[in-house]
Design a protein around this motif. Structure first.
Motif, PDB file in Angstrom:
ATOM      1  N   PHE A   7       0.830  -1.224   0.000  1.00 46.27           N
ATOM      2  CA  PHE A   7       0.000   0.000   0.000  1.00 46.27           C
ATOM      3  C   PHE A   7       0.864   1.274   0.000  1.00 46.27           C
ATOM      4  CE2 PHE A   7      -2.768   3.188   2.107  1.00 46.27           C
ATOM      5  CZ  PHE A   7      -3.786   3.211   1.171  1.00 46.27           C
ATOM      6  N   ASP A   8       1.537   1.534   1.126  1.00 45.13           N
ATOM      7  CA  ASP A   8       2.279   2.799   1.256  1.00 45.13           C
ATOM      8  C   ASP A   8       3.498   2.819   0.335  1.00 45.13           C
ATOM      9  OD1 ASP A   8       0.943   4.209   3.688  1.00 45.13           O
ATOM     10  OD2 ASP A   8       1.186   2.117   4.304  1.00 45.13           O
ATOM     11  N   TYR A  16       2.754   7.483   5.620  1.00 48.55           N
ATOM     12  CA  TYR A  16       2.404   6.675   6.788  1.00 48.55           C
ATOM     13  C   TYR A  16       2.679   7.431   8.081  1.00 48.55           C
ATOM     14  CZ  TYR A  16       2.312   2.706   9.988  1.00 48.55           C
ATOM     15  OH  TYR A  16       2.015   1.865  11.017  1.00 48.55           O
ATOM     16  N   ILE A  19      -2.636   8.559   4.896  1.00 50.36           N
ATOM     17  CA  ILE A  19      -2.732   7.967   3.566  1.00 50.36           C
ATOM     18  C   ILE A  19      -2.310   9.020   2.551  1.00 50.36           C
ATOM     19  CG2 ILE A  19      -4.306   7.044   1.820  1.00 50.36           C
ATOM     20  CD1 ILE A  19      -5.840   5.677   4.077  1.00 50.36           C
ATOM     21  N   GLU A  22      -2.745   9.261  -4.147  1.00 46.95           N
ATOM     22  CA  GLU A  22      -2.655   8.083  -5.014  1.00 46.95           C
ATOM     23  C   GLU A  22      -1.552   8.260  -6.056  1.00 46.95           C
ATOM     24  OE1 GLU A  22      -6.313   6.896  -6.963  1.00 46.95           O
ATOM     25  OE2 GLU A  22      -5.221   5.619  -8.366  1.00 46.95           O
ATOM     26  N   SER A  44       0.572  -5.351   3.520  1.00 49.34           N
ATOM     27  CA  SER A  44       0.983  -4.065   4.094  1.00 49.34           C
ATOM     28  C   SER A  44       1.487  -4.239   5.513  1.00 49.34           C
ATOM     29  CB  SER A  44      -0.243  -3.125   4.106  1.00 49.34           C
ATOM     30  OG  SER A  44       0.034  -1.947   4.826  1.00 49.34           O
ATOM     31  N   ARG A  46       0.709  -2.171   7.661  1.00 47.76           N
ATOM     32  CA  ARG A  46      -0.378  -1.600   8.465  1.00 47.76           C
ATOM     33  C   ARG A  46      -1.128  -2.685   9.229  1.00 47.76           C
ATOM     34  NH1 ARG A  46      -2.640   3.650   6.812  1.00 47.76           N
ATOM     35  NH2 ARG A  46      -1.036   4.648   5.543  1.00 47.76           N
ATOM     36  N   LEU A  51      -4.777  -0.284   9.059  1.00 46.53           N
ATOM     37  CA  LEU A  51      -5.025  -1.239   7.974  1.00 46.53           C
ATOM     38  C   LEU A  51      -6.459  -1.098   7.464  1.00 46.53           C
ATOM     39  CD1 LEU A  51      -4.056  -3.619   6.236  1.00 46.53           C
ATOM     40  CD2 LEU A  51      -4.753  -5.150   8.092  1.00 46.53           C
ATOM     41  N   GLU A  53      -8.284   1.502   7.515  1.00 51.04           N
ATOM     42  CA  GLU A  53      -8.381   2.740   6.730  1.00 51.04           C
ATOM     43  C   GLU A  53      -7.870   2.536   5.307  1.00 51.04           C
ATOM     44  OE1 GLU A  53      -7.717   5.787  10.521  1.00 51.04           O
ATOM     45  OE2 GLU A  53      -6.145   5.615   8.990  1.00 51.04           O
ATOM     46  N   ALA A  54      -6.794   1.787   5.181  1.00 53.68           N
ATOM     47  CA  ALA A  54      -6.236   1.533   3.845  1.00 53.68           C
ATOM     48  C   ALA A  54      -7.192   0.666   3.013  1.00 53.68           C
ATOM     49  CB  ALA A  54      -4.880   0.857   3.964  1.00 53.68           C
ATOM     50  N   TRP A  57     -10.093   2.802   2.020  1.00 54.40           N
ATOM     51  CA  TRP A  57      -9.663   3.751   0.975  1.00 54.40           C
ATOM     52  C   TRP A  57      -9.692   3.053  -0.385  1.00 54.40           C
ATOM     53  CZ3 TRP A  57      -6.065   4.259  -2.819  1.00 54.40           C
ATOM     54  CH2 TRP A  57      -5.785   5.549  -3.288  1.00 54.40           C
ATOM     55  N   CYS A  58      -9.192   1.834  -0.433  1.00 57.80           N
ATOM     56  CA  CYS A  58      -9.159   1.079  -1.694  1.00 57.80           C
ATOM     57  C   CYS A  58     -10.578   0.703  -2.128  1.00 57.80           C
ATOM     58  CB  CYS A  58      -8.300  -0.174  -1.534  1.00 57.80           C
ATOM     59  SG  CYS A  58      -6.535   0.186  -1.345  1.00 57.80           S
TER      60      CYS A  58
END
Ligand SMILES: [Mg+2]
Length: 142
Positions: A7-8, A16, A19, A22, A44, A46, A51, A53-54, A57-58
């Protein structure tokens, strides 16, 4: 193909624990890879809320992972046989900004995966004098 995706620094710029922005074409590429039939695992560092949140987000961008920080999807967990458990992900490919050589552009990543070619083949095509580039490296899916 099963593909682990960081992710990051890979889907988003490094910010980190926030977020980041992109990276160009990251989620468009991931959506297309899913559409093409690949299983994507979010891989990740995270954990917990960061995690979640990621993942959220996706998902808000139409990227739904087959699994998160593990090999198996939620439906497969009961079938897991502990005797053969290994922490190493059983994937065919990792997409990670910590790759040797760094992270290619997402347009390049898509071409390499979709066309089953090597980076060497991709760049030979792009920079060959006999075969001038017809498409921008940013034209993802054409
Ligand atoms: Mg990373």
């Amino acid at each position: 193909m099963t593909i682990a995706v960081d992710f990051d620094g890979t889907i988003v710029e490094h910010a980190y624990p926030a977020i980041g922005k992109e990276l160009p074409f990251a989620t468009a590429t991931l959506r297309q890879l899913i559409k093409d039939g690949h299983q994507l695992i979010l891989w990740s560092v995270r954990e917990g809320k960061l995690l979640e949140e990621a993942v959220k987000w996706c998902e808000e961008r139409g990227v739904h992972f087959y699994a998160v920080n593990q090999d198996l999807g939620e439906d497969d967990l009961n079938m897991q046989d502990k005797r053969f458990y290994s922490r190493k992900l059983k994937v065919q490919m990792f997409i990670d900004d910590r790759n040797l050589g760094g992270l290619p552009d997402w347009g390049v990543i898509y071409q390499v995966i979709a066309r089953k070619i090597t980076f060497e083949q991709y760049y030979a095509e792009q920079f060959s004098e006999e075969k001038p580039r017809k498409k921008s490296r940013w034209s993802l899916f054409g």
